[in-house]
Motif scaffolding. Structure first.
Motif, PDB file in Angstrom:
ATOM      1  N   VAL A   1       0.726  -1.218  -0.074  1.00 37.66           N
ATOM      2  CA  VAL A   1      -0.121   0.122  -0.084  1.00 37.66           C
ATOM      3  C   VAL A   1       0.794   1.349   0.160  1.00 37.66           C
ATOM      4  O   VAL A   1       0.557   2.261  -0.734  1.00 37.66           O
ATOM      5  CB  VAL A   1      -1.149   0.189   1.123  1.00 37.66           C
ATOM      6  CG1 VAL A   1      -2.121  -0.987   1.083  1.00 37.66           C
ATOM      7  CG2 VAL A   1      -0.115  -0.199   2.735  1.00 37.66           C
ATOM      8  N   HIS A   2       2.068   0.933   0.492  1.00 41.34           N
ATOM      9  CA  HIS A   2       2.916   2.474   0.535  1.00 41.34           C
ATOM     10  C   HIS A   2       3.362   2.831  -0.572  1.00 41.34           C
ATOM     11  O   HIS A   2       3.437   3.807  -1.128  1.00 41.34           O
ATOM     12  CB  HIS A   2       3.962   2.029   1.685  1.00 41.34           C
ATOM     13  CG  HIS A   2       3.693   1.930   3.154  1.00 41.34           C
ATOM     14  ND1 HIS A   2       4.298   0.845   3.838  1.00 41.34           N
ATOM     15  CD2 HIS A   2       2.520   2.558   3.569  1.00 41.34           C
ATOM     16  CE1 HIS A   2       3.541   1.102   4.983  1.00 41.34           C
ATOM     17  NE2 HIS A   2       2.337   2.108   4.877  1.00 41.34           N
ATOM     18  N   ALA A   3       3.817   1.707  -1.272  1.00 40.12           N
ATOM     19  CA  ALA A   3       4.428   1.797  -2.920  1.00 40.12           C
ATOM     20  C   ALA A   3       3.497   2.243  -3.834  1.00 40.12           C
ATOM     21  O   ALA A   3       3.712   3.178  -4.435  1.00 40.12           O
ATOM     22  CB  ALA A   3       5.289   0.675  -2.984  1.00 40.12           C
ATOM     23  N   VAL A   4       2.329   1.757  -3.660  1.00 41.69           N
ATOM     24  CA  VAL A   4       1.315   2.131  -4.567  1.00 41.69           C
ATOM     25  C   VAL A   4       0.603   3.555  -4.232  1.00 41.69           C
ATOM     26  O   VAL A   4       0.497   4.485  -5.270  1.00 41.69           O
ATOM     27  CB  VAL A   4       0.104   1.180  -4.344  1.00 41.69           C
ATOM     28  CG1 VAL A   4      -1.158   1.545  -5.031  1.00 41.69           C
ATOM     29  CG2 VAL A   4       0.446  -0.330  -4.709  1.00 41.69           C
ATOM     30  N   ALA A   5       0.799   4.069  -3.098  1.00 37.47           N
ATOM     31  CA  ALA A   5       0.334   5.341  -2.650  1.00 37.47           C
ATOM     32  C   ALA A   5       1.241   6.287  -3.197  1.00 37.47           C
ATOM     33  O   ALA A   5       1.172   7.171  -3.722  1.00 37.47           O
ATOM     34  CB  ALA A   5       0.131   5.456  -1.171  1.00 37.47           C
ATOM     35  N   ILE A   6       2.801   5.896  -3.004  1.00 34.22           N
ATOM     36  CA  ILE A   6       3.748   6.886  -3.562  1.00 34.22           C
ATOM     37  C   ILE A   6       3.477   7.080  -5.167  1.00 34.22           C
ATOM     38  O   ILE A   6       3.452   8.068  -5.808  1.00 34.22           O
ATOM     39  CB  ILE A   6       5.126   6.281  -3.399  1.00 34.22           C
ATOM     40  CG1 ILE A   6       5.355   6.588  -1.800  1.00 34.22           C
ATOM     41  CG2 ILE A   6       6.078   6.964  -4.036  1.00 34.22           C
ATOM     42  CD1 ILE A   6       6.846   5.814  -1.250  1.00 34.22           C
ATOM     43  N   ARG A   7       3.338   6.023  -5.911  1.00 37.08           N
ATOM     44  CA  ARG A   7       2.969   6.092  -7.320  1.00 37.08           C
ATOM     45  C   ARG A   7       1.926   6.906  -7.776  1.00 37.08           C
ATOM     46  O   ARG A   7       1.673   7.297  -8.689  1.00 37.08           O
ATOM     47  CB  ARG A   7       2.886   4.719  -7.949  1.00 37.08           C
ATOM     48  CG  ARG A   7       4.445   3.577  -7.948  1.00 37.08           C
ATOM     49  CD  ARG A   7       4.159   2.603  -8.761  1.00 37.08           C
ATOM     50  NE  ARG A   7       3.281   1.672  -8.339  1.00 37.08           N
ATOM     51  CZ  ARG A   7       3.619   0.642  -7.725  1.00 37.08           C
ATOM     52  NH1 ARG A   7       4.715   0.428  -7.110  1.00 37.08           N
ATOM     53  NH2 ARG A   7       2.601  -0.419  -7.306  1.00 37.08           N
ATOM     54  N   ASN A   8       0.772   6.790  -6.698  1.00 34.67           N
ATOM     55  CA  ASN A   8      -0.197   7.663  -6.952  1.00 34.67           C
ATOM     56  C   ASN A   8      -0.321   8.935  -6.563  1.00 34.67           C
ATOM     57  O   ASN A   8      -1.183   9.738  -6.409  1.00 34.67           O
ATOM     58  CB  ASN A   8      -1.597   6.990  -6.182  1.00 34.67           C
ATOM     59  CG  ASN A   8      -1.985   5.748  -6.960  1.00 34.67           C
ATOM     60  OD1 ASN A   8      -1.747   5.364  -8.202  1.00 34.67           O
ATOM     61  ND2 ASN A   8      -2.504   4.864  -6.205  1.00 34.67           N
ATOM     62  N   GLY A   9       1.006   9.494  -6.095  1.00 34.46           N
ATOM     63  CA  GLY A   9       1.191  10.914  -5.751  1.00 34.46           C
ATOM     64  C   GLY A   9       1.035  11.170  -4.163  1.00 34.46           C
ATOM     65  O   GLY A   9       1.113  12.436  -3.837  1.00 34.46           O
ATOM     66  N   VAL A  10       1.173  10.437  -3.345  1.00 31.26           N
ATOM     67  CA  VAL A  10       0.898  10.636  -1.854  1.00 31.26           C
ATOM     68  C   VAL A  10       2.448  10.559  -1.317  1.00 31.26           C
ATOM     69  O   VAL A  10       2.763   9.671  -1.035  1.00 31.26           O
ATOM     70  CB  VAL A  10      -0.097   9.297  -1.092  1.00 31.26           C
ATOM     71  CG1 VAL A  10      -0.105   9.668   0.124  1.00 31.26           C
ATOM     72  CG2 VAL A  10      -1.293   9.434  -1.872  1.00 31.26           C
ATOM     73  N   ASP A  11       2.772  11.759  -1.249  1.00 32.38           N
ATOM     74  CA  ASP A  11       4.122  12.092  -0.851  1.00 32.38           C
ATOM     75  C   ASP A  11       4.300  11.708   0.792  1.00 32.38           C
ATOM     76  O   ASP A  11       5.683  11.661   1.594  1.00 32.38           O
ATOM     77  CB  ASP A  11       4.676  13.168  -0.974  1.00 32.38           C
ATOM     78  CG  ASP A  11       3.577  14.458  -0.496  1.00 32.38           C
ATOM     79  OD1 ASP A  11       2.889  14.154   0.656  1.00 32.38           O
ATOM     80  OD2 ASP A  11       3.968  15.742  -0.635  1.00 32.38           O
ATOM     81  N   SER A  12       3.105  11.424   1.365  1.00 34.49           N
ATOM     82  CA  SER A  12       3.271  11.076   3.137  1.00 34.49           C
ATOM     83  C   SER A  12       3.582   9.629   3.173  1.00 34.49           C
ATOM     84  O   SER A  12       3.570   9.131   4.146  1.00 34.49           O
ATOM     85  CB  SER A  12       2.136  11.605   3.900  1.00 34.49           C
ATOM     86  OG  SER A  12       0.905  11.054   3.184  1.00 34.49           O
ATOM     87  N   ALA A  13       3.237   8.923   2.151  1.00 34.18           N
ATOM     88  CA  ALA A  13       3.549   7.521   2.329  1.00 34.18           C
ATOM     89  C   ALA A  13       4.909   7.011   2.608  1.00 34.18           C
ATOM     90  O   ALA A  13       5.822   7.714   2.029  1.00 34.18           O
ATOM     91  CB  ALA A  13       2.961   6.534   0.768  1.00 34.18           C
TER      92      ALA A  13
END
Length: 492
Positions: free
Chosen positions: A111-123
């Motif tokens: 979920v962390h890597a997917v969030a980063i790829r989706n633009g969530v810089d807090s992941a």
């Protein structure tokens, strides 16, 4: 770049590092003394700064503002790429760290890597959990990924959840230094942390009981060590909730539904979701209108001689009756079959000698009675088949049927209950039929057990064992018909 003012201990430290490191690292530490002590004791103490800080040029050091101009997302993506360049791409590093490529690459689907790829810089990226200059092995007590610091590390992003965990029995045990207690990564995983909605996640509704809770709460070793019950998962898995979960229901309650996911407290704690005073509210999350009476009784039923002697002996007696009844039936019918096979090989049989003369033919069951019999037999067979599917959802035959007829399998509970209503309805109709009609009352009289039936049984056994050549004469119903009828009444 002008060197900043350094204290005496820092200069000694830098000199010591500079003697072992390359000139590049020595040059870096001259200015970056804040990283010197972290690097000295880290797992990367033997690396040069340029191995991580790629593109270092002593004659062209970028201004801090230029470095900060890179977005946080860009930095995290670059950090992951840089870490994997050694820990995945370098065989020597993989051997030294004893971490598999599959384990390390599994972060990419988390979920962390997917969030980063989706633009969530807090992941969370690699550095967020492991640190940067002061990276230490998990076995190091000061490591951010050491078991006793995992909750603290996760709390940087998940503060509310960490606070609940710290309040729980697990968090309290961890503070006492108990290493066997589960922490965040024991339940959620380490690199490959998946969403609770992902069916592959260990904390998904269908997996949490068997994959997360059971390994500890079914362990004889841990139960003896900490004095906890080791049968909690077994009693849950045999309950309605457990059976429905094993059959694929995602709506049914699992361990976390009742005990909570993070704030797990003992049932004696008044704040616990399974405290006696809180059970109506906990059960009410699924069962609207649940009250104090709804939650009365044991949840994890243990039918043992010590915990519940009544249930224990009822279960034992019931199993004994089943074996005796079916065993006697199989033995009797086997003897009867062998006797008939022996008779079929004879050239001729004298009717008078065998006692088979039965007088004029008469109707044993009317159309009404045959319909009753058919409905009863059909509902019973459906109950047996669907009941087996509900009670043993993991059996090979059930799994094969599920793959062939998924829709019917999903309806097995409804079909089972419909058959139960049909069985009860047919029994009630039959009871009324026997009470209000003359033929029904005569049926009960003819089916009533008599002493002659016991003699007929003995004479029939003697006949089947070739001790006599004369069969007993039966009335409208034989002892077999009567025993089957009253066994059905008892079973229904």
């Amino acid at each position: 770049m002008a060197a900043r003012a350094l204290t005496g201990p820092a200069i000694v430290l830098i000199a010591a590092l500079g003697a072992a490191a390359s000139p590049d690292s020595s040059d870096c530490l001259t200015c970056h003394s804040d990283a010197a002590s972290d690097i000295q004791y880290s797992a990367h103490a033997d690396l040069q700064c340029v191995q991580c800080h790629e593109g270092y040029d002593p004659d062209n050091i970028p201004h801090r503002a230029d470095v900060s101009a890179r977005s946080l997302l860009e930095k995290k993506v670059a950090e992951e790429k840089m870490c994997l360049s050694c820990h995945v791409d370098d065989p020597a590093v993989r051997v030294r760290t004893a971490a598999s490529t599959r384990f390390l690459n599994s972060y990419d689907s988390s979920v962390h890597a997917v969030a980063i790829r989706n633009g969530v810089d807090s992941a969370a990226g690699c550095v967020d959990c492991h640190g940067n200059h002061g990276i230490r092995k998990a076995a190091d007590p000061s490591s951010s990924v050491n078991k006793f610091h995992i909750a603290e590390t996760c709390s940087r992003c998940h503060a509310a959840v960490a606070a609940e965990y710290n309040r729980s029995v697990h968090g309290a045990a961890l503070r006492r230094g108990i290493h066997d207690v589960p922490v965040c990564v024991d339940c959620h995983g380490e690199h490959n942390i998946l969403s609770t909605r992902d069916p592959k996640s260990p904390v998904a509704p269908l997996n949490v009981s068997g994959q997360v809770c059971a390994p500890c709460h079914s362990s004889v070793k841990l139960s003896e060590k900490f004095g906890i019950a080791s049968d909690r998962f077994r009693t849950f898995s045999e309950s309605f909730h457990g059976l429905a979960g094993r059959a694929g229901s995602v709506e049914v309650a699992n361990c976390a539904s009742c005990h909570g996911a993070h704030k797990i407290l003992p049932s004696s704690d008044t704040e616990s979701s399974v405290h006696r005073s809180n059970l109506p509210r906990t059960c009410g999350k699924c069962h609207a209108g649940a009250n104090d009476q709804f939650a009365v009784g044991s949840v994890h039923v243990t039918a043992t001689r010590e915990n519940d002697a009544v249930l224990y002996w009822i279960g034992r007696i019931y199993v004994l009756l089943i074996f005796l009844t079916i065993g006697a039936m199989v033995f009797h019918n086997l003897l009867d079959l062998l006797r008939k096979a022996a008779r079929s090989r004879r050239p001729a049989i004298q009717t008078a000698a065998t006692g088979t003369s039965s007088g004029p033919a008469r109707i044993r069951m009317t159309v009404n009675e045959r319909i009753q019999h058919g409905v009863l037999a059909l509902s019973f067979i459906i109950l047996v088949v669907t009941g087996f599917m509900l009670r043993y959802p993991d059996a090979g035959l059930v799994a094969a049927f599920r793959s062939l007829c998924r829709q019917i399998f999903d309806w097995r509970g409804r079909i089972h209950r419909a058959a139960a209503v049909l069985l009860v309805g047919s029994c009630l109709y039959h009871a009324g039929y026997c009470a209000v009609t003359a033929r029904g009352r005569q049926l009960v009289k003819d089916l009533w057990m008599r002493f002659k039936d016991a003699g007929d049984l003995l004479r029939m056994m003697a006949y089947n064992l070739h001790l006599t050549d004369r069969k007993p004469h039966f009335g409208r119903f034989s002892y077999l018909d009567k025993s089957e009828y009253w066994a059905l009444v008892w079973g229904a």
